[in-house]
Write an enzyme that holds these catalytic residues in place. Structure first.
Site, PDB file in Angstrom:
ATOM      1  N   TYR A  30    -101.977  34.363  51.603  1.00 31.59           N
ATOM      2  CA  TYR A  30    -102.500  33.000  51.465  1.00 31.59           C
ATOM      3  C   TYR A  30    -102.621  32.656  49.985  1.00 31.59           C
ATOM      4  O   TYR A  30    -103.237  33.391  49.228  1.00 31.59           O
ATOM      5  CB  TYR A  30    -103.870  32.856  52.144  1.00 31.59           C
ATOM      6  CG  TYR A  30    -103.741  31.922  53.315  1.00 31.59           C
ATOM      7  CD1 TYR A  30    -103.434  30.577  53.091  1.00 31.59           C
ATOM      8  CD2 TYR A  30    -103.872  32.363  54.614  1.00 31.59           C
ATOM      9  CE1 TYR A  30    -103.264  29.707  54.162  1.00 31.59           C
ATOM     10  CE2 TYR A  30    -103.698  31.501  55.674  1.00 31.59           C
ATOM     11  CZ  TYR A  30    -103.398  30.173  55.453  1.00 31.59           C
ATOM     12  OH  TYR A  30    -103.214  29.321  56.494  1.00 31.59           O
ATOM     13  N   THR A  39     -83.375  20.082  49.606  1.00 29.00           N
ATOM     14  CA  THR A  39     -83.515  21.308  50.383  1.00 29.00           C
ATOM     15  C   THR A  39     -82.916  22.440  49.566  1.00 29.00           C
ATOM     16  O   THR A  39     -82.053  22.221  48.700  1.00 29.00           O
ATOM     17  CB  THR A  39     -82.735  21.221  51.710  1.00 29.00           C
ATOM     18  OG1 THR A  39     -81.393  20.874  51.409  1.00 29.00           O
ATOM     19  CG2 THR A  39     -83.315  20.169  52.642  1.00 29.00           C
ATOM     20  N   ASP A  62     -82.678  11.713  46.707  1.00 30.67           N
ATOM     21  CA  ASP A  62     -82.734  12.761  47.719  1.00 30.67           C
ATOM     22  C   ASP A  62     -81.418  13.527  47.631  1.00 30.67           C
ATOM     23  O   ASP A  62     -80.391  13.114  48.175  1.00 30.67           O
ATOM     24  CB  ASP A  62     -82.939  12.151  49.107  1.00 30.67           C
ATOM     25  CG  ASP A  62     -83.037  13.233  50.188  1.00 30.67           C
ATOM     26  OD1 ASP A  62     -82.709  14.398  49.893  1.00 30.67           O
ATOM     27  OD2 ASP A  62     -83.424  12.896  51.316  1.00 30.67           O
ATOM     28  N   LYS A  82     -78.867  24.304  51.600  1.00 26.25           N
ATOM     29  CA  LYS A  82     -77.531  23.744  51.833  1.00 26.25           C
ATOM     30  C   LYS A  82     -76.571  24.348  50.806  1.00 26.25           C
ATOM     31  O   LYS A  82     -76.517  25.563  50.717  1.00 26.25           O
ATOM     32  CB  LYS A  82     -77.624  22.222  51.852  1.00 26.25           C
ATOM     33  CG  LYS A  82     -78.519  21.753  53.029  1.00 26.25           C
ATOM     34  CD  LYS A  82     -78.695  20.260  53.158  1.00 26.25           C
ATOM     35  CE  LYS A  82     -79.660  19.952  54.308  1.00 26.25           C
ATOM     36  NZ  LYS A  82     -80.003  18.533  54.422  1.00 26.25           N
ATOM     37  N   GLU A  98    -103.070  29.089  48.724  1.00 25.47           N
ATOM     38  CA  GLU A  98    -103.269  27.643  48.553  1.00 25.47           C
ATOM     39  C   GLU A  98    -103.552  27.333  47.091  1.00 25.47           C
ATOM     40  O   GLU A  98    -104.350  28.015  46.442  1.00 25.47           O
ATOM     41  CB  GLU A  98    -104.448  27.175  49.421  1.00 25.47           C
ATOM     42  CG  GLU A  98    -104.078  27.083  50.886  1.00 25.47           C
ATOM     43  CD  GLU A  98    -105.262  26.667  51.755  1.00 25.47           C
ATOM     44  OE1 GLU A  98    -106.392  26.627  51.253  1.00 25.47           O
ATOM     45  OE2 GLU A  98    -105.029  26.382  52.947  1.00 25.47           O
ATOM     46  N   ARG A 153     -84.217  28.580  53.756  1.00 25.83           N
ATOM     47  CA  ARG A 153     -84.535  27.278  54.327  1.00 25.83           C
ATOM     48  C   ARG A 153     -85.826  26.777  53.695  1.00 25.83           C
ATOM     49  O   ARG A 153     -86.836  27.474  53.684  1.00 25.83           O
ATOM     50  CB  ARG A 153     -84.704  27.439  55.841  1.00 25.83           C
ATOM     51  CG  ARG A 153     -85.029  26.183  56.610  1.00 25.83           C
ATOM     52  CD  ARG A 153     -84.670  26.356  58.074  1.00 25.83           C
ATOM     53  NE  ARG A 153     -83.244  26.596  58.180  1.00 25.83           N
ATOM     54  CZ  ARG A 153     -82.310  25.642  58.178  1.00 25.83           C
ATOM     55  NH1 ARG A 153     -82.649  24.376  58.150  1.00 25.83           N
ATOM     56  NH2 ARG A 153     -81.039  25.954  58.223  1.00 25.83           N
TER      57      ARG A 153
HETATM   58  C1  LIG Z   1     -81.038  17.860  55.126  1.00 27.33           C
HETATM   59  C2  LIG Z   1     -81.637  16.632  54.542  1.00 27.33           C
HETATM   60  C3  LIG Z   1     -83.020  16.392  54.575  1.00 27.33           C
HETATM   61  C4  LIG Z   1     -83.997  17.186  55.406  1.00 27.33           C
HETATM   62  O1  LIG Z   1     -84.097  18.496  55.208  1.00 27.33           O
HETATM   63  P1  LIG Z   1     -84.869  19.408  56.295  1.00 27.33           P
HETATM   64  O2  LIG Z   1     -85.074  20.687  55.566  1.00 27.33           O
HETATM   65  O3  LIG Z   1     -83.983  19.481  57.475  1.00 27.33           O
HETATM   66  O4  LIG Z   1     -86.167  18.734  56.608  1.00 27.33           O
HETATM   67  C5  LIG Z   1     -83.506  15.282  53.898  1.00 27.33           C
HETATM   68  N1  LIG Z   1     -82.687  14.437  53.266  1.00 27.33           N
HETATM   69  C6  LIG Z   1     -81.350  14.618  53.246  1.00 27.33           C
HETATM   70  C7  LIG Z   1     -80.500  13.635  52.510  1.00 27.33           C
HETATM   71  C8  LIG Z   1     -80.788  15.715  53.889  1.00 27.33           C
HETATM   72  O5  LIG Z   1     -79.466  15.862  53.883  1.00 27.33           O
END
Ligand SMILES: *Cc1c(COP(=O)(O)O)cnc(C)c1O
Length: 427
Positions: A63, A239, A213, A242, A65, A248
């Site tokens: 933990y 993320t 994003d 990817k 936090e 993850r």
């Molecule tokens: C994959 C993705 C997310 C979300 O990611 P998660 O880990 O699945 O919540 C958000 N924005 C974009 C543009 C993505 O491609």
């Protein structure tokens, strides 16, 4: 430290097999599935054994936090080091001389990173301008089924019908009409580079925050294969699993002056204790991204995606926008008179894993869709090259046209032979 000499330092599959043979069977079955087929889902990759070791470690127990040096629990000396190392590596990777950045490694996912960013910058009911979901945006960019479309007021921009590229004039006009508090650039199914300078100009025109994003393409930025949005964005969310090839999870990189707002939004506003095994694994992945070999990887991912898009075009499948600058291609199947859903099922029967995807101005509903999306992060990690992509395109073409299932067995055998030449998670 002699933990390595003791038996309980990390993942132990023999232990799992004896304690829980059913779950052990799932884990090994999944490894067989990964190794035995072509993994072309654009948002997936094969993370390294080093990343998996950190993920499977006892850091999962802790933990912590708060943030390094300011925790609500004792015993955080070791996990503090992991989070500090991760932040330093991310600053080195995404900052540049004269451009310092703040890093938060704690978001549990990309969606959590986005929610934290909304929480940091907006009040409920504020207007957000982002890419339309059917044109490649993400659920968290204003969909009615997500917090983003119910607690905030979404306005969507689209791609042009003729070029299938983002309509920057429309973005500017919508920004002037609706005066959003935040503009989001970034998508899940957009194969081209995004003009971040143009977005910055529009955001400045109307006094909006610019959030990028970068979930899909941040790995290509880390590998210096495409231009970085960092000089333009107020906040970058992404993320780590990817193209970036980490565990993850999610991450946020922002301007130093937003550090406190972002950190407080992640914890305590949105999350509780961070997943310290995942934070440590993110640090490992970021170190891997700093190696020259990762830059080579990022370039190969793009070269492979371009070769795959070209190959699919020769199979009668039209790449949306004419091709790709990134790790993914979106492909229109209407000329073959096959839907995205049919293509996904037929490929699956031939051990080719990809997803159906709406194309811009798709006449089909999303669960049917007129297209598929393919990406090259995973096949590039397993060492495939542009020549292999020609073969992959041919195999996809055979599978997609295989209406009665008679070719599935042959295509699956050819897939098996191809992946055997480039094994994933080879020993
Ligand atoms: C994959 C993705 C997310 C979300 O990611 P998660 O880990 O699945 O919540 C958000 N924005 C974009 C543009 C993505 O491609």
């Amino acid at each position: 430290m002699n933990a390595a000499e003791t038996p309980f330092w990390g993942p132990d599959f023999a232990e799992l097999s004896s304690t829980d043979p059913e779950i052990a069977d799932v884990v090994l079955g999944e490894l067989d599935r990964l190794r035995g087929g072509l993994q072309l889902i654009a948002s997936e990759n094969f993370t390294s054994p080093a990343v998996l070791a950190a993920l499977g470690s006892t850091l999962s127990n802790k933990y912590a936090e708060g943030y390094p040096g300011r925790r609500y629990y004792g015993g955080c000396q070791q996990v503090d080091r992991a989070e500090e190392l991760g932040r330093e590596r991310a600053r080195e990777l995404f900052g540049s001389p004269g451009v310092d950045v703040h890093v938060n490694l704690q978001p549990h996912s990309g969606a959590s990173a986005n929610l934290a960013t909304y929480a940091a910058l907006l009040q409920p009911g504020d207007t957000v301008l982002a890419m339309s979901l059917p044109h490649g945006g993400h659920l968290t960019h204003g969909s009615k089924v997500s917090f983003s479309g119910t607690w905030f007021r979404p306005v969507s921009y689209t791609v042009r019908r003729d070029t299938e590229l983002i309509d920057y004039d429309e973005v500017r006009d919508l920004a002037h009409t609706h005066r959003p508090k935040m503009i989001i650039a970034g998508a899940t199914a957009y194969p081209r580079l995004i003009d971040f300078a143009r977005f910055r100009e529009i955001a400045d025109d109307v006094g909006a925050w610019l959030v990028v994003d970068a979930a899909h393409f941040i790995g290509l930025v880390a590998g210096k294969a495409i231009p970085s949005p960092v000089p333009y964005a107020d906040v970058l969310t992404f993320t780590t699993h990817k193209v970036l090839r980490g565990p993850r999870g999610g991450m946020i990189v922002c301007k130093p002056e937003l550090a406190q707002r972002i950190d407080k939004a992640v914890f305590p506003f949105l999350q509780g204790g961070p997943l310290m095994h995942a934070v440590a694994a993110k640090a490992v992945a970021l170190k891997e991204c700093l190696q020259p070999s990762y830059q080579t990887y990022a370039q190969r991912v793009i070269a492979n995606a371009q070769a795959l898009a070209d190959g699919l075009a020769s199979e009668g499948m039209r790449p949306v926008s004419g091709g790709t600058d990134t790790h993914l291609a979106l492909v229109d199947l209407r000329e073959l008179d096959v839907t995205g859903r049919q293509a996904e099922e037929r490929c699956d029967a031939a051990r080719i894993t990809l997803n159906k995807n709406a194309i811009p101005y798709d006449p089909q509903p999303p669960m049917t869709a007129s297209g598929i999306r393919v990406g090259t992060p995973a096949v590039t990690t397993q060492g495939m090259t542009e020549g292999d992509m020609k073969e992959v395109a041919t195999l996809i073409g055979r599978a997609v046209r295989d209406g009665d299932g008679s070719a599935a067995h042959d295509v699956a055998s050819a897939v098996g032979a191809l992946v055997a030449r480039h094994p994933a998670y080879a020993r």
